[in-house]
Motif scaffolding. Sequence first.
Motif, mmCIF file in Angstrom:
data_model
loop_
_atom_site.group_PDB
_atom_site.id
_atom_site.type_symbol
_atom_site.label_atom_id
_atom_site.label_comp_id
_atom_site.label_asym_id
_atom_site.label_seq_id
_atom_site.Cartn_x
_atom_site.Cartn_y
_atom_site.Cartn_z
ATOM 1 N N MET A 1 4.094 -1.486 -4.163
ATOM 2 C CA MET A 1 3.114 -0.604 -4.790
ATOM 3 C C MET A 1 1.938 -0.392 -3.846
ATOM 4 N N LYS A 2 1.568 0.865 -3.676
ATOM 5 C CA LYS A 2 0.386 1.189 -2.874
ATOM 6 C C LYS A 2 -0.834 1.198 -3.800
ATOM 7 N N ILE A 3 -1.885 0.508 -3.372
ATOM 8 C CA ILE A 3 -3.134 0.506 -4.129
ATOM 9 C C ILE A 3 -4.154 1.296 -3.325
ATOM 10 N N ILE A 4 -4.606 2.392 -3.917
ATOM 11 C CA ILE A 4 -5.545 3.289 -3.243
ATOM 12 C C ILE A 4 -6.881 3.243 -3.965
ATOM 13 N N GLY A 5 -7.939 3.107 -3.210
ATOM 14 C CA GLY A 5 -9.277 3.198 -3.777
ATOM 15 C C GLY A 5 -9.824 4.586 -3.513
ATOM 16 N N ILE A 6 -10.310 5.250 -4.547
ATOM 17 C CA ILE A 6 -10.918 6.569 -4.382
ATOM 18 C C ILE A 6 -12.389 6.461 -4.741
ATOM 19 N N ILE A 130 -8.645 3.340 1.445
ATOM 20 C CA ILE A 130 -9.773 3.911 0.707
ATOM 21 C C ILE A 130 -9.870 5.386 1.070
ATOM 22 N N TRP A 131 -9.938 6.239 0.047
ATOM 23 C CA TRP A 131 -10.100 7.679 0.245
ATOM 24 C C TRP A 131 -11.485 8.078 -0.231
ATOM 25 N N TYR A 132 -12.179 8.825 0.595
ATOM 26 C CA TYR A 132 -13.526 9.304 0.260
ATOM 27 C C TYR A 132 -13.461 10.776 -0.110
ATOM 28 N N VAL A 133 -13.916 11.100 -1.312
ATOM 29 C CA VAL A 133 -13.975 12.498 -1.747
ATOM 30 C C VAL A 133 -15.356 13.024 -1.363
ATOM 31 N N TYR A 134 -15.350 13.958 -0.410
ATOM 32 C CA TYR A 134 -16.605 14.495 0.127
ATOM 33 C C TYR A 134 -16.898 15.879 -0.449
ATOM 34 N N VAL A 135 -18.125 16.047 -0.895
ATOM 35 C CA VAL A 135 -18.660 17.354 -1.281
ATOM 36 C C VAL A 135 -20.130 17.338 -0.873
ATOM 37 N N GLU A 136 -20.583 18.405 -0.218
ATOM 38 C CA GLU A 136 -21.973 18.375 0.228
ATOM 39 C C GLU A 136 -22.923 18.288 -0.970
ATOM 40 N N ASP A 173 -10.626 5.171 4.864
ATOM 41 C CA ASP A 173 -9.494 5.467 5.744
ATOM 42 C C ASP A 173 -9.217 6.965 5.843
ATOM 43 N N ARG A 174 -9.488 7.688 4.742
ATOM 44 C CA ARG A 174 -9.216 9.120 4.716
ATOM 45 C C ARG A 174 -10.341 9.840 3.991
ATOM 46 N N VAL A 175 -10.558 11.092 4.381
ATOM 47 C CA VAL A 175 -11.582 11.919 3.752
ATOM 48 C C VAL A 175 -10.910 13.141 3.135
ATOM 49 N N ILE A 176 -11.234 13.383 1.867
ATOM 50 C CA ILE A 176 -10.746 14.577 1.165
ATOM 51 C C ILE A 176 -11.955 15.471 0.960
ATOM 52 N N ASP A 177 -11.923 16.660 1.534
ATOM 53 C CA ASP A 177 -13.041 17.597 1.365
ATOM 54 C C ASP A 177 -12.786 18.432 0.116
ATOM 55 N N ASN A 178 -13.591 18.202 -0.913
ATOM 56 C CA ASN A 178 -13.424 18.890 -2.195
ATOM 57 C C ASN A 178 -14.547 19.904 -2.421
ATOM 58 N N GLN A 188 -4.515 19.075 0.764
ATOM 59 C CA GLN A 188 -4.909 17.837 1.455
ATOM 60 C C GLN A 188 -4.261 16.622 0.791
ATOM 61 N N LEU A 189 -4.298 16.584 -0.555
ATOM 62 C CA LEU A 189 -3.735 15.450 -1.289
ATOM 63 C C LEU A 189 -2.226 15.337 -1.065
ATOM 64 N N ASP A 190 -1.528 16.474 -1.101
ATOM 65 C CA ASP A 190 -0.077 16.454 -0.888
ATOM 66 C C ASP A 190 0.254 15.926 0.509
ATOM 67 N N ASP A 191 -0.522 16.337 1.503
ATOM 68 C CA ASP A 191 -0.308 15.863 2.879
ATOM 69 C C ASP A 191 -0.535 14.352 2.971
ATOM 70 N N ILE A 192 -1.584 13.871 2.324
ATOM 71 C CA ILE A 192 -1.914 12.443 2.371
ATOM 72 C C ILE A 192 -0.815 11.612 1.691
ATOM 73 N N VAL A 193 -0.399 12.055 0.498
ATOM 74 C CA VAL A 193 0.631 11.311 -0.235
ATOM 75 C C VAL A 193 1.931 11.306 0.555
ATOM 76 N N ALA A 194 2.286 12.432 1.171
ATOM 77 C CA ALA A 194 3.509 12.491 2.001
ATOM 78 C C ALA A 194 3.423 11.514 3.159
ATOM 79 N N ASP A 195 2.206 11.298 3.669
ATOM 80 C CA ASP A 195 1.980 10.401 4.802
ATOM 81 C C ASP A 195 2.032 8.915 4.398
ATOM 82 N N LEU A 196 1.863 8.630 3.113
ATOM 83 C CA LEU A 196 1.936 7.237 2.644
ATOM 84 C C LEU A 196 3.366 6.721 2.796
#
Length: 196
Positions: A1-6, A130-136, A173-178, A188-196
Motif C-alpha cells: 500500500m502506498k501512503i501519500i500525504g497531501i 508528500i504532495w504539495y497542492v500549490y495555488v498562489e 516530493d511532488r508539486v501539483i499546481d491547482n 497532473q494527478l493522472d501522470d503522478i499516479v501512473a508514475d507510482l
Amino acid sequence: MKIIGITGGVGAGKTQILEYLNNKYGATICQADAVGKKLQKKGTKCFDAIVECFGTEILDDKGELDRDKLAGIVFSDDVRRSELNAIVHPAVEEEILRKIAKEERKNTNLFIIESALLIETHYDKMCDEIWYVYVEASIRRKRLIYTRGYDAKKVDDIIAAQLPKSMFMKHCDRVIDNSNTFEETQIQLDDIVADL
C-alpha cells in the motif's frame, strides 16, 4: 500500500483533488481535520483536555466546542495554538495509524492523508511521498472569501499562520499546481499516479 500525504495552504483545493483520487483510483482518504473534529466531540479525552486548558467560555450553548471561538483564540496566539496542538495532534496521529493498519489488512492500494499541517505535525514520517497542492495566495484569498464567506482579515490570519511556500517545497516530493482549470490538475494527478 502506498501512503501519500497531501498538503497545501487553505483554499488550495485539496478537497476536490481528494474526491478525484477517491473516485478515479479508489484511494482511501483520511483527512486529519475530520479525524481531529471527531476526537474533540463532547465526552472524549481530547474534549475534556481542551476545556481544561481553555475554559468553558469556548463551549456553545449545547456544551460542545465552539470551533469559531477556539479558532479566534489560537489563530492569533502562537502559544495557545501550540497548547491546542499538543492536545489534539498526538490523538489524531494515533487514530491515523490505526486507520492505516486497518487499510493494510484490507489490501488497499492507495491511502491518502490530507492535512494542512502535515509537515508541522510530522505526519510526513508515515508517508511514502508528500504532495504539495500549490495555488498562489491571491487565488486562495478569493476562493476563501467567495466559497467559504470568510472576511479578508480571517483569511489573512489563516494564511499567515500556515507555512510559506518555500517550506512546503523543501519537504514535498511532488508539486501539483491547482491554480488553473481542474482539468489541468487532473492531467497532473493522472501522470503522478501512473508514475507510482
